[in-house]
Design a protein around this motif. Sequence first.
Motif, PDB file in Angstrom:
ATOM      1  N   GLY A  14       0.828  -1.196   0.000  1.00  0.00           N
ATOM      2  CA  GLY A  14       0.000   0.000   0.000  1.00  0.00           C
ATOM      3  C   GLY A  14       0.865   1.250   0.000  1.00  0.00           C
ATOM      4  N   ASN A  15       0.580   2.149   0.927  1.00  0.00           N
ATOM      5  CA  ASN A  15       1.360   3.387   1.021  1.00  0.00           C
ATOM      6  C   ASN A  15       2.644   3.228   1.831  1.00  0.00           C
ATOM      7  N   TRP A  16       2.840   2.040   2.384  1.00  0.00           N
ATOM      8  CA  TRP A  16       4.043   1.808   3.197  1.00  0.00           C
ATOM      9  C   TRP A  16       5.175   1.343   2.295  1.00  0.00           C
ATOM     10  N   LYS A  17       6.149   2.202   2.106  1.00  0.00           N
ATOM     11  CA  LYS A  17       7.307   1.874   1.278  1.00  0.00           C
ATOM     12  C   LYS A  17       8.561   2.336   2.004  1.00  0.00           C
ATOM     13  N   VAL A  18       9.361   1.384   2.396  1.00  0.00           N
ATOM     14  CA  VAL A  18      10.624   1.691   3.077  1.00  0.00           C
ATOM     15  C   VAL A  18      11.631   0.604   2.715  1.00  0.00           C
ATOM     16  N   ALA A  19      12.862   1.019   2.499  1.00  0.00           N
ATOM     17  CA  ALA A  19      13.889   0.051   2.117  1.00  0.00           C
ATOM     18  C   ALA A  19      15.259   0.603   2.500  1.00  0.00           C
ATOM     19  N   ASP A  20      16.024  -0.182   3.250  1.00  0.00           N
ATOM     20  CA  ASP A  20      17.353   0.266   3.657  1.00  0.00           C
ATOM     21  C   ASP A  20      18.242  -0.940   3.907  1.00  0.00           C
ATOM     22  N   TYR A  48      -2.088  -3.680  11.198  1.00  0.00           N
ATOM     23  CA  TYR A  48      -2.340  -4.987  10.599  1.00  0.00           C
ATOM     24  C   TYR A  48      -3.191  -5.903  11.492  1.00  0.00           C
ATOM     25  N   LEU A  49      -3.694  -5.353  12.573  1.00  0.00           N
ATOM     26  CA  LEU A  49      -4.528  -6.154  13.480  1.00  0.00           C
ATOM     27  C   LEU A  49      -5.987  -5.719  13.485  1.00  0.00           C
ATOM     28  N   THR A  50      -6.340  -4.751  12.651  1.00  0.00           N
ATOM     29  CA  THR A  50      -7.696  -4.204  12.694  1.00  0.00           C
ATOM     30  C   THR A  50      -8.754  -5.188  12.220  1.00  0.00           C
ATOM     31  N   VAL A 133      17.046  -0.445  -3.894  1.00  0.00           N
ATOM     32  CA  VAL A 133      16.052  -1.037  -4.798  1.00  0.00           C
ATOM     33  C   VAL A 133      15.339  -2.177  -4.068  1.00  0.00           C
ATOM     34  N   PHE A 134      14.020  -2.226  -4.204  1.00  0.00           N
ATOM     35  CA  PHE A 134      13.277  -3.316  -3.588  1.00  0.00           C
ATOM     36  C   PHE A 134      13.705  -4.652  -4.184  1.00  0.00           C
ATOM     37  N   PRO A 135      13.909  -5.665  -3.344  1.00  0.00           N
ATOM     38  CA  PRO A 135      14.357  -6.965  -3.859  1.00  0.00           C
ATOM     39  C   PRO A 135      13.245  -7.778  -4.520  1.00  0.00           C
ATOM     40  N   TYR A 136      11.983  -7.377  -4.327  1.00  0.00           N
ATOM     41  CA  TYR A 136      10.845  -8.116  -4.882  1.00  0.00           C
ATOM     42  C   TYR A 136       9.881  -7.119  -5.516  1.00  0.00           C
ATOM     43  N   ASN A 137       9.281  -7.514  -6.618  1.00  0.00           N
ATOM     44  CA  ASN A 137       8.279  -6.673  -7.267  1.00  0.00           C
ATOM     45  C   ASN A 137       6.949  -6.719  -6.520  1.00  0.00           C
ATOM     46  N   GLU A 138       6.686  -7.864  -5.868  1.00  0.00           N
ATOM     47  CA  GLU A 138       5.417  -8.046  -5.159  1.00  0.00           C
ATOM     48  C   GLU A 138       5.407  -7.232  -3.864  1.00  0.00           C
ATOM     49  N   ASP A 139       4.201  -7.002  -3.355  1.00  0.00           N
ATOM     50  CA  ASP A 139       4.087  -6.446  -2.014  1.00  0.00           C
ATOM     51  C   ASP A 139       4.735  -7.417  -1.034  1.00  0.00           C
ATOM     52  N   HIS A 140       5.461  -6.893  -0.076  1.00  0.00           N
ATOM     53  CA  HIS A 140       6.201  -7.791   0.809  1.00  0.00           C
ATOM     54  C   HIS A 140       6.694  -7.048   2.047  1.00  0.00           C
ATOM     55  N   VAL A 141       7.118  -7.836   3.023  1.00  0.00           N
ATOM     56  CA  VAL A 141       7.960  -7.360   4.122  1.00  0.00           C
ATOM     57  C   VAL A 141       9.140  -8.319   4.195  1.00  0.00           C
ATOM     58  N   ARG A 160      10.499 -13.203   6.020  1.00  0.00           N
ATOM     59  CA  ARG A 160      10.007 -12.648   4.762  1.00  0.00           C
ATOM     60  C   ARG A 160       8.586 -13.103   4.511  1.00  0.00           C
ATOM     61  N   LEU A 161       7.772 -12.205   4.000  1.00  0.00           N
ATOM     62  CA  LEU A 161       6.392 -12.543   3.646  1.00  0.00           C
ATOM     63  C   LEU A 161       6.022 -11.807   2.368  1.00  0.00           C
ATOM     64  N   ILE A 162       5.629 -12.558   1.339  1.00  0.00           N
ATOM     65  CA  ILE A 162       5.069 -11.972   0.130  1.00  0.00           C
ATOM     66  C   ILE A 162       3.570 -11.819   0.361  1.00  0.00           C
ATOM     67  N   ILE A 163       3.068 -10.608   0.147  1.00  0.00           N
ATOM     68  CA  ILE A 163       1.684 -10.280   0.493  1.00  0.00           C
ATOM     69  C   ILE A 163       0.833 -10.229  -0.771  1.00  0.00           C
ATOM     70  N   ASP A 164      -0.267 -10.999  -0.756  1.00  0.00           N
ATOM     71  CA  ASP A 164      -1.219 -10.931  -1.867  1.00  0.00           C
ATOM     72  C   ASP A 164      -2.630 -10.789  -1.302  1.00  0.00           C
ATOM     73  N   ASP A 165      -3.623 -10.908  -2.168  1.00  0.00           N
ATOM     74  CA  ASP A 165      -5.012 -10.695  -1.745  1.00  0.00           C
ATOM     75  C   ASP A 165      -5.488 -11.717  -0.722  1.00  0.00           C
ATOM     76  N   LYS A 166      -4.824 -12.867  -0.665  1.00  0.00           N
ATOM     77  CA  LYS A 166      -5.242 -13.925   0.244  1.00  0.00           C
ATOM     78  C   LYS A 166      -4.507 -13.881   1.583  1.00  0.00           C
ATOM     79  N   THR A 167      -3.556 -12.997   1.709  1.00  0.00           N
ATOM     80  CA  THR A 167      -2.763 -12.933   2.936  1.00  0.00           C
ATOM     81  C   THR A 167      -3.560 -12.279   4.060  1.00  0.00           C
ATOM     82  N   PRO A 168      -3.800 -12.990   5.167  1.00  0.00           N
ATOM     83  CA  PRO A 168      -4.458 -12.334   6.314  1.00  0.00           C
ATOM     84  C   PRO A 168      -3.568 -11.211   6.832  1.00  0.00           C
TER      85      PRO A 168
END
Length: 267
Positions: A14-20, A48-50, A133-141, A160-168
């Motif tokens: 989403g709007n959360w983008k950070v990389a270091d 993420y708990l709402t 540079v982000f290491p993955y194109n997908e949404d992730h942490v 590591r977690l790749i986040i998609d529409d099915k990720t709780p």
Amino acid sequence: MRVEDQIVFTAHHGNWKVADRLLDMDDEKVAHFIASIANTVNAKIPEYLTEVMNVAGISSLAEELAQKNLSDAVVALKSPGTARKLGQLVFEDDKKLRKHLVDVAKALLVREVLSKKASVDYPEGPLSEVRIVFPYNEDHVNFTAFHLSAEHGKWRAVRRLIIDDKTPMADVARLLAGINESITLKLPVYAGIDVDGIDAWFGEFKKVRKAEIPAVVEKYMHFPAENYAPKPFVEHARVYALRKALEKIGLPLDVPAKSLEKYLEKK
């Protein structure tokens, strides 16, 4: 092939983008960097708990409890009445699953109440920029730590977690909580914090009863942090002292990743 020593944190959702990334593995620099990561993930966990609990309701309860002085607030946090209120703020009917969520909600509440009374975060502030540079194109942490140190031994961690529409969304919170737990274990090593000494400072307290809670709080209030860490990490030692004091009382300062894991496994 040997992997380069480094610590990496990236988040893209989403709007959360950070990389270091940290490549200079000087102890002090490592400690400051991972403290920033801990601040970053702890700030994001409630978002993420709402889906599984009324986070706004927990914040409202925190505002109420924070009106008390520190000692009375801690007594209230430990009370059965507060546990019952938290039970009404989680979205789960199954008793066993609700218990896991209440444990998580309690940690959120403790951290928010005490943030108004004491230092619960490290002084570095959170990461907030995209520096690599982000290491993955997908949404992730992604959190990766590789360091082989003659003094501190081997640190190899990949969370590591790749986040998609099915990720709780609670699964993202679980990962963030796990990252915080890893850093909680490693930060004192690199910061030179005397955790054994902090344990000894509270050593007179065993199984703390309600009547003894003010004494534990008083002991924390008089904790001489400057005696337990080098100057750049005095405030970090103070956070560890708070964590130890709460542990004696039976309260969590950190969201327990295991509770979220158990909840997600059974859900």
